[in-house]
Design a protein around this motif. Structure first.
Motif, PDB file in Angstrom:
ATOM      1  N   ASN A 132       0.821  -1.239  -0.124  1.00 44.93           N
ATOM      2  CA  ASN A 132       0.002   0.138  -0.021  1.00 44.93           C
ATOM      3  C   ASN A 132       0.991   1.084   0.106  1.00 44.93           C
ATOM      4  O   ASN A 132       0.380   2.250  -0.410  1.00 44.93           O
ATOM      5  CB  ASN A 132      -1.061  -0.083   1.155  1.00 44.93           C
ATOM      6  CG  ASN A 132      -2.334  -1.033   0.811  1.00 44.93           C
ATOM      7  OD1 ASN A 132      -2.443  -1.303  -0.495  1.00 44.93           O
ATOM      8  ND2 ASN A 132      -2.954  -1.248   1.945  1.00 44.93           N
TER       9      ASN A 132
ATOM     10  N   GLU B  91      -6.983   5.855   0.111  1.00 43.56           N
ATOM     11  CA  GLU B  91      -6.321   5.225   1.095  1.00 43.56           C
ATOM     12  C   GLU B  91      -7.433   4.122   1.884  1.00 43.56           C
ATOM     13  O   GLU B  91      -6.894   3.133   2.104  1.00 43.56           O
ATOM     14  CB  GLU B  91      -5.663   6.153   1.954  1.00 43.56           C
ATOM     15  CG  GLU B  91      -4.773   6.829   1.189  1.00 43.56           C
ATOM     16  CD  GLU B  91      -4.186   8.095   2.033  1.00 43.56           C
ATOM     17  OE1 GLU B  91      -2.955   8.604   1.858  1.00 43.56           O
ATOM     18  OE2 GLU B  91      -5.161   8.630   3.069  1.00 43.56           O
TER      19      GLU B  91
ATOM     20  N   CYS C  37      -7.020  -0.070   1.943  1.00 46.35           N
ATOM     21  CA  CYS C  37      -7.000  -0.845   3.241  1.00 46.35           C
ATOM     22  C   CYS C  37      -7.918  -1.970   3.079  1.00 46.35           C
ATOM     23  O   CYS C  37      -7.941  -3.145   3.253  1.00 46.35           O
ATOM     24  CB  CYS C  37      -7.118  -0.184   4.357  1.00 46.35           C
ATOM     25  SG  CYS C  37      -5.755   0.852   4.620  1.00 46.35           S
TER      26      CYS C  37
ATOM     27  N   TYR D 143      -7.068  -4.733   0.491  1.00 44.60           N
ATOM     28  CA  TYR D 143      -6.233  -5.569   0.989  1.00 44.60           C
ATOM     29  C   TYR D 143      -6.771  -6.815   1.996  1.00 44.60           C
ATOM     30  O   TYR D 143      -6.315  -7.941   2.037  1.00 44.60           O
ATOM     31  CB  TYR D 143      -5.255  -4.915   1.885  1.00 44.60           C
ATOM     32  CG  TYR D 143      -3.712  -5.561   1.950  1.00 44.60           C
ATOM     33  CD1 TYR D 143      -2.640  -5.298   0.865  1.00 44.60           C
ATOM     34  CD2 TYR D 143      -3.394  -6.577   2.862  1.00 44.60           C
ATOM     35  CE1 TYR D 143      -1.520  -6.069   0.927  1.00 44.60           C
ATOM     36  CE2 TYR D 143      -2.044  -7.244   2.867  1.00 44.60           C
ATOM     37  CZ  TYR D 143      -1.227  -6.666   1.825  1.00 44.60           C
ATOM     38  OH  TYR D 143       0.015  -7.639   1.837  1.00 44.60           O
ATOM     39  N   ASP D 144      -7.783  -6.265   2.832  1.00 45.11           N
ATOM     40  CA  ASP D 144      -8.284  -7.284   3.711  1.00 45.11           C
ATOM     41  C   ASP D 144      -9.228  -8.359   2.748  1.00 45.11           C
ATOM     42  O   ASP D 144      -9.267  -9.470   2.982  1.00 45.11           O
ATOM     43  CB  ASP D 144      -9.545  -6.643   4.424  1.00 45.11           C
ATOM     44  CG  ASP D 144      -8.999  -5.683   5.602  1.00 45.11           C
ATOM     45  OD1 ASP D 144      -7.686  -5.932   5.971  1.00 45.11           O
ATOM     46  OD2 ASP D 144      -9.558  -4.982   6.181  1.00 45.11           O
TER      47      ASP D 144
END
Length: 294
Positions: free
Chosen positions: A109, A133, A137, A140-141
């Motif tokens: 990231n 941003e 996140c 990515y989870d």
């Protein structure tokens, strides 16, 4: 973190020794993105650079068979050793070399936000940047669930659990897209950094669903996500990457994964041919010919 060793300084991009080095656009790249010779976390970064039309190199490191059960990654071990010592103690894959600044950075990231700023793909206002941003996140989870299954699970029941764990993320993204105004774009009116990771994850989960025959249409309950994926695929700036070897002929995961480890069968068999590995240096002078020259 910068990396220089005067008076014998040699540019970072000239010092790396990956198994494959795809030189896109010429001999003086603006960026080099390094990752395993798979799609994985490298795919969104490669896709992003391709869409931006910037000269860049794609460095790929291979996990190769050793003996009956082992694996070696000699090229990565070599580059990790000297870069960690001389340039960046956090050295890992993926990495990004900014050839202009002669710096090398890691963490997915962090790289995405850096490239987003450099390529004008991180929103047009501070609120849009914050949304980018936030989405990075969240995505990515979503990615982590797939990776846990790919490297730990084999059974169809585990695949069902993997897809089920993704659906809360799909629900949130579907709700969010009801407020997004531009087809194929998560934030604002143009492509931004999280778009590329969302597309990659939708692709991976869709192929998981097809491979294990979990559902007839994974995105059926998510019409806005389906429309988003279709619009993204049709954008002119994405055509070079989506028609290239980097998209069509690389597996999702390394060969020791239980899913996505072969680009055709989705499961790697020890001793099989691996035409996507150890390509050496491949020069693609015209970025638009990436598909033809691979």
């Amino acid at each position: 973190m910068s990396c220089t060793d005067p008076p014998l300084f040699q540019p970072l991009e000239q010092r790396i020794k990956p198994d494959s080095l795809i030189q896109i656009g010429g001999s003086s790249p603006r960026f080099v993105v390094g990752y395993w010779g798979i799609r994985g976390l490298g795919a969104p970064l490669r896709m992003m650079l391709s869409a931006a039309g910037v000269d860049h190199w794609v460095a790929m490191y291979d996990a190769l068979e050793e003996g009956d059960e082992g694996w070696i990654q000699a090229s990565w071990d070599h580059d990790k050793e000297w870069t960690k010592k001389e340039c960046n103690p956090f050295m890992n894959l993926p990495y990004l070399i900014d050839c202009k600044e002669q710096v090398i950075m890691c963490q997915t990231n962090a790289i995405k936000t850096y490239l987003g700023r450099e390529l004008d793909m991180l929103g047009s206002t501070k609120l849009e940047t914050a949304k980018c941003e936030e989405l990075l996140c969240e995505l990515y989870d979503l990615r982590n669930g797939m990776v846990r299954f790919a490297y730990d699970g084999k059974m169809k029941s585990k695949a069902k659990q993997c897809l089920a764990s993704a659906k809360p993320h799909f629900n949130k993204l579907e709700a969010y897209l009801s407020t997004a105004g531009t087809p194929g774009c998560l934030v604002g009116t143009k492509l931004s950094s999280p778009d590329f990771h969302l597309y990659e994850m939708l692709d991976q989960y869709n192929l998981l669903t097809e491979h294990y025959k979990l559902e007839d249409d994974m995105l059926g309950p998510y019409p806005k996500l389906a429309a988003y994926k279709k619009a993204f695929e049709e954008m002119p700036e994405n055509q070079v990457y989506l028609n290239s070897f980097l998209y069509k002929e690389l597996p999702f995961n390394n060969p020791y994964a239980h899913f996505g480890s072969d680009p055709t069968t989705k499961v790697y068999t020890r001793g099989q041919a691996t035409p996507w590995k150890q390509k050496g240096i491949v020069r693609v002078e015209n970025k638009k010919r990436l598909a033809d020259e691979m």
